[in-house]
Design an enzyme around this catalytic site. Sequence first.
Site, PDB file in Angstrom:
ATOM      1  N   GLN A 106      -3.919   3.689  18.470  1.00 57.38           N
ATOM      2  CA  GLN A 106      -5.393   4.180  17.961  1.00 57.38           C
ATOM      3  C   GLN A 106      -6.282   3.003  18.296  1.00 57.38           C
ATOM      4  O   GLN A 106      -5.822   0.957  18.477  1.00 57.38           O
ATOM      5  CB  GLN A 106      -4.928   2.770  16.250  1.00 57.38           C
ATOM      6  CG  GLN A 106      -4.280   4.522  15.295  1.00 57.38           C
ATOM      7  CD  GLN A 106      -3.739   4.231  14.002  1.00 57.38           C
ATOM      8  OE1 GLN A 106      -2.996   4.530  13.419  1.00 57.38           O
ATOM      9  NE2 GLN A 106      -4.176   3.253  13.433  1.00 57.38           N
ATOM     10  N   HIS A 160      -7.224   6.185  10.777  1.00 57.40           N
ATOM     11  CA  HIS A 160      -6.171   5.174   9.629  1.00 57.40           C
ATOM     12  C   HIS A 160      -7.059   4.871   8.454  1.00 57.40           C
ATOM     13  O   HIS A 160      -7.221   3.681   8.310  1.00 57.40           O
ATOM     14  CB  HIS A 160      -5.595   4.381  10.549  1.00 57.40           C
ATOM     15  CG  HIS A 160      -3.852   3.821   9.874  1.00 57.40           C
ATOM     16  ND1 HIS A 160      -2.944   3.377  10.639  1.00 57.40           N
ATOM     17  CD2 HIS A 160      -3.433   4.349   8.387  1.00 57.40           C
ATOM     18  CE1 HIS A 160      -2.563   3.240   9.526  1.00 57.40           C
ATOM     19  NE2 HIS A 160      -1.969   3.605   8.288  1.00 57.40           N
ATOM     20  N   ARG A 214       3.481   7.307  11.077  1.00 59.81           N
ATOM     21  CA  ARG A 214       2.739   6.758  12.393  1.00 59.81           C
ATOM     22  C   ARG A 214       3.269   8.093  13.524  1.00 59.81           C
ATOM     23  O   ARG A 214       2.957   9.062  13.849  1.00 59.81           O
ATOM     24  CB  ARG A 214       3.759   5.479  13.423  1.00 59.81           C
ATOM     25  CG  ARG A 214       3.822   4.076  12.222  1.00 59.81           C
ATOM     26  CD  ARG A 214       2.669   3.490  12.544  1.00 59.81           C
ATOM     27  NE  ARG A 214       2.385   2.000  11.756  1.00 59.81           N
ATOM     28  CZ  ARG A 214       1.844   1.824  10.440  1.00 59.81           C
ATOM     29  NH1 ARG A 214       1.660   2.207  10.414  1.00 59.81           N
ATOM     30  NH2 ARG A 214       2.531   0.548  10.121  1.00 59.81           N
ATOM     31  N   ASN A 240       1.066  -1.529  -0.032  1.00 55.07           N
ATOM     32  CA  ASN A 240       0.451  -0.235  -0.002  1.00 55.07           C
ATOM     33  C   ASN A 240       0.581   1.143   0.038  1.00 55.07           C
ATOM     34  O   ASN A 240       0.233   1.978   0.277  1.00 55.07           O
ATOM     35  CB  ASN A 240      -0.927   0.205   1.245  1.00 55.07           C
ATOM     36  CG  ASN A 240      -0.370  -0.294   2.406  1.00 55.07           C
ATOM     37  OD1 ASN A 240       0.874   0.129   2.369  1.00 55.07           O
ATOM     38  ND2 ASN A 240      -1.026  -0.741   3.658  1.00 55.07           N
TER      39      ASN A 240
HETATM   40  P1  NDP Z   1      10.257   2.006   3.431  1.00 50.33           P
HETATM   41  O1  NDP Z   1      10.587   0.813   4.263  1.00 50.33           O
HETATM   42  O2  NDP Z   1      10.627   1.517   1.158  1.00 50.33           O
HETATM   43  O3  NDP Z   1      10.307   3.455   3.900  1.00 50.33           O
HETATM   44  C1  NDP Z   1      11.179   3.497   5.177  1.00 50.33           C
HETATM   45  C2  NDP Z   1      11.855   4.603   4.766  1.00 50.33           C
HETATM   46  O4  NDP Z   1      12.333   5.273   6.044  1.00 50.33           O
HETATM   47  C3  NDP Z   1      13.432   3.531   4.799  1.00 50.33           C
HETATM   48  O5  NDP Z   1      14.339   4.294   3.614  1.00 50.33           O
HETATM   49  C4  NDP Z   1      14.626   3.976   5.724  1.00 50.33           C
HETATM   50  O6  NDP Z   1      16.230   4.600   5.561  1.00 50.33           O
HETATM   51  C5  NDP Z   1      13.414   4.729   6.358  1.00 50.33           C
HETATM   52  N1  NDP Z   1      14.634   5.755   7.538  1.00 50.33           N
HETATM   53  C6  NDP Z   1      14.095   4.786   8.893  1.00 50.33           C
HETATM   54  N2  NDP Z   1      14.220   5.806   9.210  1.00 50.33           N
HETATM   55  C7  NDP Z   1      14.944   6.629   9.291  1.00 50.33           C
HETATM   56  C8  NDP Z   1      15.271   7.719  10.169  1.00 50.33           C
HETATM   57  N3  NDP Z   1      15.638   7.778  11.363  1.00 50.33           N
HETATM   58  N4  NDP Z   1      15.639   8.741   9.440  1.00 50.33           N
HETATM   59  C9  NDP Z   1      15.510   9.269   8.118  1.00 50.33           C
HETATM   60  N5  NDP Z   1      14.701   8.055   7.562  1.00 50.33           N
HETATM   61  C10 NDP Z   1      14.406   6.540   8.237  1.00 50.33           C
HETATM   62  O7  NDP Z   1       8.948   1.629   3.773  1.00 50.33           O
HETATM   63  P2  NDP Z   1       7.170   2.505   2.637  1.00 50.33           P
HETATM   64  O8  NDP Z   1       7.920   3.596   2.605  1.00 50.33           O
HETATM   65  O9  NDP Z   1       6.557   1.619   2.427  1.00 50.33           O
HETATM   66  O10 NDP Z   1       6.401   3.203   4.112  1.00 50.33           O
HETATM   67  C11 NDP Z   1       7.244   3.573   5.655  1.00 50.33           C
HETATM   68  C12 NDP Z   1       6.382   3.884   6.318  1.00 50.33           C
HETATM   69  O11 NDP Z   1       4.841   4.026   5.988  1.00 50.33           O
HETATM   70  C13 NDP Z   1       6.029   2.492   6.924  1.00 50.33           C
HETATM   71  O12 NDP Z   1       7.372   2.102   7.793  1.00 50.33           O
HETATM   72  C14 NDP Z   1       4.814   2.602   7.682  1.00 50.33           C
HETATM   73  O13 NDP Z   1       4.912   2.937   9.242  1.00 50.33           O
HETATM   74  C15 NDP Z   1       4.605   4.255   7.169  1.00 50.33           C
HETATM   75  N6  NDP Z   1       2.943   3.036   6.624  1.00 50.33           N
HETATM   76  C16 NDP Z   1       1.503   3.634   6.591  1.00 50.33           C
HETATM   77  C17 NDP Z   1       0.408   3.283   6.455  1.00 50.33           C
HETATM   78  C18 NDP Z   1      -0.506   3.923   6.374  1.00 50.33           C
HETATM   79  O14 NDP Z   1      -1.710   2.808   5.561  1.00 50.33           O
HETATM   80  N7  NDP Z   1      -0.348   5.055   6.553  1.00 50.33           N
HETATM   81  C19 NDP Z   1       0.470   2.161   4.849  1.00 50.33           C
HETATM   82  C20 NDP Z   1       1.699   2.430   5.084  1.00 50.33           C
HETATM   83  C21 NDP Z   1       2.876   1.713   5.599  1.00 50.33           C
HETATM   84  P3  NDP Z   1      17.006   3.282   5.241  1.00 50.33           P
HETATM   85  O15 NDP Z   1      16.036   1.985   4.244  1.00 50.33           O
HETATM   86  O16 NDP Z   1      17.732   3.964   4.068  1.00 50.33           O
HETATM   87  O17 NDP Z   1      17.602   2.672   6.650  1.00 50.33           O
END
Ligand code: NDP
Length: 401
Positions: free
Chosen positions: A314, A333, A285, A147
């Site tokens: 939630q 959400h 989140r 998603n």
């Molecule tokens: P990804 O794993 O593709 O992306 C997460 C990114 O966050 C990675 O690039 C990671 O960096 C980066 N990251 C982690 N820690 C840090 C930090 N301290 N500072 C800066 N960047 C950081 O996941 P998605 O993009 O698919 O999803 C991201 C988040 O969105 C999920 O974890 C979830 O919490 C939320 N989400 C919400 C949804 C909703 O329905 N509202 C649905 C789907 C997701 P790197 O890998 O380079 O370390």
Amino acid sequence: MAKVVCVLYDDPVDGHPTSYARDDLPKIDQYPDGQTLPSPKAIDFQPGEMLGSVSGELGLRKYVESLGHEFVVTSSKDGPDSELEKHLADAEIVISQPFWPAYLTAERIAKAPRLKLALTAGIGSDHVDLQAAMDNDVTVAEVTYCNSISVAEHVCMMILGLVRNYIPSYNWVMKGGWNIADCVARSYDVEGMHVGTVAAGRIGLAVLRRLKPFDMHLHYNDRHRLPEAVEKELGLTWHATREELYGACDVVTLNCPLHPETEHMINDETLKLFKRGAYLVNTARGKLCDRDSIARALESGQLAGYAGDVWFPQPAPQDHPWRTMPNHGMTPHISGTSLSAQARYAAGTREILECHFEGRPIRDEYLIVQGGNLAGVGAHSYSKGNATGGSEEAAKFEKVK
Ligand code: NDP
């Protein structure tokens, strides 16, 4: 025989839908980075149906029961008298969704000695105490990418909604008004604004790509830098720290996972680094932000608007200040559970279950914790520890019919 406990959100107040607004879903061949879509051996549902609520059962009942396993589906998840709590003692698998999270705290994991798999039908497994999962050899898996694009679309909608003052203007129509000046007194164009994402993973990068045609200046911060070719293609400005990004942007969007490193990263102190009148959109989140700091920043005008669809806990209690703070555009959400997304995460959940029951490896890209450690995508994106503290407050929610 295994017991599979599946915690899903409630059905619509008028009951499970019997017809839908559209007849089918567009066909998507692969995710933008080439990752393949969920590939279970079979599915027992029609894509486009409501699968995420209790009666939809993620389309899994026939499959799970055909293997002789017990399949319990419930929305009762909070407090000691919840259905979830009753089934913990002999559950082998708990399936949950971030939208309606079955918080698997260390205490609950201790009550579930047979638990082998905590499966997130969606993305983001922070509702599980990942440290406790590691310590108790529970595998945690989620349906990576299912998603991400759904959420990216929601982020763009919310940025436009806030900056252009959509919701208050809509409300004037509903009230019978034609109050143009009231509507536009807070309305701007996004063109020329600086927008920055904290994290340019699947969602963050998709947001940047979608905002590029609006002629916005694009910024990002991430632990790992994007390939130079992508930075050039989109004209991105990279910031070594998220604090540096805040001051450079008119709009900030949060797209990183919740883990101990990111919990409450937006607070009274860091909000001072934002431009006065910045907009903040958080669909990642709720706990990335300090609840009361956000309300205070909206009241003082430090933030011109806040939108998102993630809360903590939630469901959010009736008296959660984000329900009533000024200039917000909150939804429950929902961004990652459109009917389109449901078809993908239901299929991905089925794929992971098939792997579990057939003793086949779960795809690396779906793994968060395995063998007592962060694994797969989890090892890349999460840090060790626990972010479920305070989740028991979710028991305070009272349903509105
Ligand atoms: P990804 O794993 O593709 O992306 C997460 C990114 O966050 C990675 O690039 C990671 O960096 C980066 N990251 C982690 N820690 C840090 C930090 N301290 N500072 C800066 N960047 C950081 O996941 P998605 O993009 O698919 O999803 C991201 C988040 O969105 C999920 O974890 C979830 O919490 C939320 N989400 C919400 C949804 C909703 O329905 N509202 C649905 C789907 C997701 P790197 O890998 O380079 O370390």
